[in-house]
Design an enzyme around this catalytic site. Structure first.
Site, PDB file in Angstrom:
ATOM      1  NE  ARG A  43      79.364  32.073  41.548  1.00  0.00           N
ATOM      2  CZ  ARG A  43      78.245  32.743  41.767  1.00  0.00           C
ATOM      3  NH1 ARG A  43      77.834  32.955  43.005  1.00  0.00           N
ATOM      4  NH2 ARG A  43      77.536  33.220  40.766  1.00  0.00           N
ATOM      5  CD  GLU A  81      83.374  37.833  56.851  1.00  0.00           C
ATOM      6  OE1 GLU A  81      82.445  37.977  56.032  1.00  0.00           O
ATOM      7  OE2 GLU A  81      83.599  38.642  57.787  1.00  0.00           O
ATOM      8  CG  PHE A 138      84.521  39.252  53.077  1.00  0.00           C
ATOM      9  CD1 PHE A 138      84.860  40.601  53.091  1.00  0.00           C
ATOM     10  CD2 PHE A 138      83.344  38.877  52.438  1.00  0.00           C
ATOM     11  CE1 PHE A 138      84.042  41.551  52.485  1.00  0.00           C
ATOM     12  CE2 PHE A 138      82.530  39.816  51.840  1.00  0.00           C
ATOM     13  CZ  PHE A 138      82.874  41.158  51.859  1.00  0.00           C
ATOM     14  CG  HIS A 146      82.162  35.926  44.746  1.00  0.00           C
ATOM     15  ND1 HIS A 146      81.778  34.664  45.117  1.00  0.00           N
ATOM     16  CD2 HIS A 146      81.079  36.526  44.209  1.00  0.00           C
ATOM     17  CE1 HIS A 146      80.487  34.495  44.815  1.00  0.00           C
ATOM     18  NE2 HIS A 146      80.049  35.599  44.247  1.00  0.00           N
ATOM     19  CG  ASP A 153      79.599  41.851  43.794  1.00  0.00           C
ATOM     20  OD1 ASP A 153      78.489  42.233  43.387  1.00  0.00           O
ATOM     21  OD2 ASP A 153      79.785  40.736  44.298  1.00  0.00           O
ATOM     22  NE  ARG A 178      78.866  37.614  40.485  1.00  0.00           N
ATOM     23  CZ  ARG A 178      78.419  38.865  40.491  1.00  0.00           C
ATOM     24  NH1 ARG A 178      79.266  39.865  40.609  1.00  0.00           N
ATOM     25  NH2 ARG A 178      77.126  39.114  40.397  1.00  0.00           N
TER      26      ARG A 178
END
Length: 314
Positions: free
Chosen positions: A10, A58, A83, A109, A117, A167
């Site tokens: 990322r 999104e 998303f 991610h 998460d 991530r």
């Protein structure tokens, strides 16, 4: 021994966007209130007039990206994989895929390595979703070098592209002068005749670790970096199948609909090899440190070694 350099893809995405922005005025970056996490904030700082924060919306972001593409711009719509591929699937399919618009989707991610998460954000279904969209190119880079090359290649490619980033900081394995990235062209990182391990994303490094262990047992494993899931390099798959007769796919994604399924589609047409799929086995993830989760879900090099050894010796 010097410490292996580790960088999250990322982070590579954000840095690559800045380099693109310097070279091309038509690059526009969109984000959904996650610029700090997706690292598009790096681009925002360099080119504030070409960065659009669409907020936590999104689906709308994908519509904005489609509109920009229709005017000749090259938008990179960015959000977490959950998303970008999940929440906004309808807009990606109907507003970007159906009219074949030149939108690039930067999905960060992805996978179990999202870690703390938890299951709601650990998207293990995005590759399966995106590869069903006609004309969608799907790329899963394995490290910093490849991620930057993939972003550049995505810009140069005409049509929608889904880029999958992680991530977790991962080892840089493609930092060599002979490295070349080409969409749809797999890279053989290690030769072998007993079994072929085809991997993508952070699992490429884990596959190399497993191959080293297998070599100690006299098992020569070929390791193939299949960075492009769609279009899949069918020639590389069939060549490996013919050479070894046994293929193992490894991915940080569900075993349903991802890299393993794509490889099986090719092999099934010729029935030229046996295939074992290693990935997330039809379960949701859970909250925890990324490294521990990778081990628990048996996606680490040691687990791959054990599974491949049993598969070869069976």
């Amino acid at each position: 021994m010097s410490e292996v350099k580790k960088i999250a893809t990322r982070e590579s995405y954000g840095n690559a966007l800045v380099e693109l922005g310097k070279e091309h005025d038509d690059v526009i970056v969109l984000d959904a209130d996650l610029a700090g996490a997706t690292k598009t904030g790096i681009f925002q700082k360099a080119f504030p007039q070409r960065h659009i924060d669409c907020g936590i919306a999104e689906g709308n972001m994908m519509g904005v990206a489609a509109g920009l593409a229709a005017t000749g711009k090259v938008p990179f719509a960015s959000s977490f994989a959950m998303f970008a591929a999940g929440r906004a699937f309808e807009q990606v399919r109907n507003s970007i895929g159906y009219p074949k618009l030149n939108v690039k989707i930067g999905a960060t991610h992805a996978g179990i390595s999202v870690g703390e998460d938890g299951a709601t954000h650990q998207c293990n279904e995005d590759i399966a979703l995106m590869r069903t969209i006609p004309g969608m190119t799907v790329i899963v880079p394995s490290d910093d070098v490849e991620a930057k090359a993939a972003v550049k290649a995505a810009y140069e490619h005409q049509g929608p592209v889904y880029l999958r980033f992680g991530r977790l900081a991962v080892p840089v394995i493609n930092d060599n002068p002979n490295y070349e990235f080409e969409i749809g062209k797999a890279i053989t990182l290690r030769d072998g005749s007993d079994v072929a391990i085809i991997a993508a994303g952070l699992e490429v490094n884990e596959a190399l670790v497993a191959a080293e262990r297998l070599a100690e047992d006299g098992i020569q494993a070929e390791v193939i970096n299949m960075h492009t899931i769609k279009p899949l390099d069918s020639e590389a798959v069939l060549k490996a199948a013919e050479k070894t007769g046994k293929i193992v796919t490894v991915e940080e994604h569900s075993v349903i609909g991802g890299l393993g399924s794509a490889v099986c589609d090719i092999v099934a047409e010729t029935a030229c090899a046996k295939v074992m799929k290693i990935g997330v086995n039809d379960v949701f993830g859970e909250s925890g440190p990324a490294g521990e989760l990778i081990k628990k879900y048996e996606l680490d090099g040691e687990s791959i070694y054990n599974k491949v050894k049993a598969f070869v010796e069976k």
